[in-house]
Design an enzyme around this catalytic site. Structure first.
Site, PDB file in Angstrom:
ATOM      1  CB  THR A   1      -0.943   0.011   1.215  1.00 11.39           C
ATOM      2  OG1 THR A   1      -0.182  -0.333   2.387  1.00 11.39           O
ATOM      3  CG2 THR A   1      -2.054  -1.001   1.047  1.00 11.39           C
TER       4      THR A   1
ATOM      5  CG  HIS B   1       4.835   0.943   8.550  1.00  8.35           C
ATOM      6  ND1 HIS B   1       4.456   0.109   9.594  1.00  8.35           N
ATOM      7  CD2 HIS B   1       3.782   0.959   7.694  1.00  8.35           C
ATOM      8  CE1 HIS B   1       3.231  -0.331   9.387  1.00  8.35           C
ATOM      9  NE2 HIS B   1       2.799   0.161   8.226  1.00  8.35           N
TER      10      HIS B   1
ATOM     11  CE  LYS C   1      -1.209  -0.300  13.497  1.00  7.28           C
ATOM     12  NZ  LYS C   1      -2.120  -0.021  12.384  1.00  7.28           N
TER      13      LYS C   1
ATOM     14  CD  GLN D   1      -4.272 -13.645   3.873  1.00  4.76           C
ATOM     15  OE1 GLN D   1      -4.804 -12.539   3.946  1.00  4.76           O
ATOM     16  NE2 GLN D   1      -3.591 -14.170   4.881  1.00  4.76           N
TER      17      GLN D   1
ATOM     18  CG  HIS E   1       5.256  -3.796   7.013  1.00  6.97           C
ATOM     19  ND1 HIS E   1       5.247  -2.466   6.661  1.00  6.97           N
ATOM     20  CD2 HIS E   1       4.125  -4.333   6.489  1.00  6.97           C
ATOM     21  CE1 HIS E   1       4.147  -2.201   5.961  1.00  6.97           C
ATOM     22  NE2 HIS E   1       3.454  -3.308   5.841  1.00  6.97           N
TER      23      HIS E   1
ATOM     24  NE  ARG F   1      -5.300  -1.630   2.895  1.00  9.46           N
ATOM     25  CZ  ARG F   1      -4.585  -2.706   3.197  1.00  9.46           C
ATOM     26  NH1 ARG F   1      -4.268  -3.575   2.254  1.00  9.46           N
ATOM     27  NH2 ARG F   1      -4.197  -2.932   4.419  1.00  9.46           N
TER      28      ARG F   1
ATOM     29  CE  LYS G   1      -5.407  -2.600   7.114  1.00 14.09           C
ATOM     30  NZ  LYS G   1      -5.114  -3.988   7.458  1.00 14.09           N
TER      31      LYS G   1
END
Length: 430
Positions: free
Chosen positions: A38, A43, A232, A176, A46, A84, A80
């Site tokens: 994305t 970051h 988080k 997935q 991950h 997104r 989420k």
């Protein structure tokens, strides 16, 4: 090395499917972990998953890093509250290429070892897969009841999101699941790794494999990393801590790890480094004897900064830190690139002046007490300068009326004024 034992003492296992450890002890196993592209950088959120792949390869197994070029166009509902934004193909291609470069710092992609890492992109096998083929090949094996029972679906349907769950996102677990089936058939992949919020999607894959070809498939997840206050991990007031130095400078990256709390440092040094248990236990013991020395934080920050960036970037980050918190010279300042300079002094008062103000030279006292408000008055500036308490670009001013010109500018744009030991001001010439 035993992969499950290694992850267990590091605190990196949340859930493991029965039979997984036995499989890993019996043969070299291929496993994959998925990353949605994305953005064109990973970051630190991950990093736990990437470190799982790194340990997996260190233990002699074969890691597959799946970059979800297809699923990235849709968006995973897990964890989420909102759907997104969908990305176009060109953006995804760019993101995938950037992410592979970053992963290459953690995984061996290029050797001829039998367990060399591979990067796979599910867009490659999804791009020509028609909806009718998908419904016939995948959809018939998994019931709606099975899909509805997943926590990620239930949370979205039970009011955590204003708009519920779109059909696009509802099908994500099938997409997935098909990734796992495809890799099982074409790469002999028997294990999927992921964060604990992925458990539902991963087990849909193991079920699809079992129902389609009767093969056994397994799952192992790591806990979602949070800070000591439960918030988080990896988020700051300024946003994500990125692995790309263009988004997060090595200085800011280093400072993030250096400033974690003691309890967090004890967890993070196990998760985000490859230091062995004996060395980590010794570091924790040394830290506990004198927490004020921050031995753990310093070693954690060093290991992760070098792993993600380089030893040179680590040394620069340490030197940049010393500019604010220790002794430094003008030479130290001039080594900083513009982004790092601005990151180091992000919290100090800043003044903007026209370049014309200093082009023909200006007395320091006029610059600091009139053109800017580094000092409340010229008298205050004179008095402190005479006592040796005023510095320009880390060099003490010889006189209050010393001339300042464009030759003094850092990066041809900045002047750093220091009043006393701790008060800094950044003057920006435009």
């Amino acid at each position: 090395m035993n992969f499950v034992e290694e992850l267990t003492w590091r605190g990196m296992i949340h859930t493991i499917m029965p039979g997984t450890e036995e499989l890993l002890n019996k043969e070299q196993v291929t496993a994959y972990l998925g990353i949605d592209p994305t953005a064109d950088s990973l970051h630190i959120g991950h990093l736990c998953g990437v470190m799982m792949l790194k340990h997996f390869q260190r233990c002699g197994h074969k890691p597959l890093a799946l970059v979800g070029g297809a699923t990235g166009m849709i968006g995973d509902p897990s964890g989420k509250s909102q759907e997104r934004n969908l990305l176009d193909e060109e953006t995804l291609r760019h993101n995938v290429a950037c992410i592979k470069k970053q992963l290459a710092k953690f995984l061996d992609f290029d050797s001829d070892a039998p367990n060399h890492a591979e990067l796979v992109n599910n867009y490659d096998w999804m791009k020509d897969f028609t909806f009718l083929d998908f419904a016939r090949t995948v959809g018939k094996h998994i019931t709606v009841n099975y899909m509805m029972a997943k926590d990620s679906v239930q949370k979205r349907l039970n009011g955590e999101a204003r708009d519920g769950l779109s059909f696009t996102e509802f099908t994500y677990q099938l997409l997935q699941g098909y990734d796992f089936l495809y890799l099982n058939q074409h790469k002999n992949c028997k294990l999927q790794l992921g964060g604990s919020d992925q458990w539902g999607n991963i087990t849909t894959g193991t079920e699809l494999i079992r129902r389609t070809n009767g093969n056994e498939a397994y799952a192992l997840t790591c806990p979602l990393i949070t800070k000591a206050d439960g918030k988080k991990f990896g988020k700051t007031e300024q946003g994500n801590i990125w692995l790309d130095k263009n988004y997060t400078s090595p200085y800011t990256f280093y400072q993030f790890w250096l400033n974690v709390a003691d309890d967090e440092a004890k967890r993070y040094i196990k998760i985000f480094t490859v230091l062995d248990k004996e060395e980590i236990d010794a570091l924790i013991a040394e830290h506990d004897q004198d927490p004020g020395q921050r031995v753990l934080q310093k070693r954690l920050a060093k290991e992760v900064t070098i792993m993600v960036h380089s030893e040179e970037d680590y040394n620069m980050a340490v030197e940049a830190s010393n500019i604010l918190f220790g002794k430094a010279t003008k030479e130290s300042l001039t080594k900083l690139d513009e982004k790092t300079l601005l990151d180091v002094f992000a919290g100090v008062p800043q003044f903007e002046i026209s370049r014309s103000v200093i082009e023909n030279g200006i007395k320091a006292v006029d610059l600091m007490a009139e053109a800017t408000q580094c000092f409340a008055s010229k008298g205050e500036m004179r008095k402190l300068t005479q006592g040796g308490g005023v510095s320009l670009n880390k060099e003490k001013l010889a006189a209050f009326d010393q001339e300042v010109t464009t030759a003094d500018l850092l990066d041809d744009k900045y002047l750093l004024v220091q009043r006393g030991k701790k008060n800094y001001f950044l003057i920006i010439c435009k």
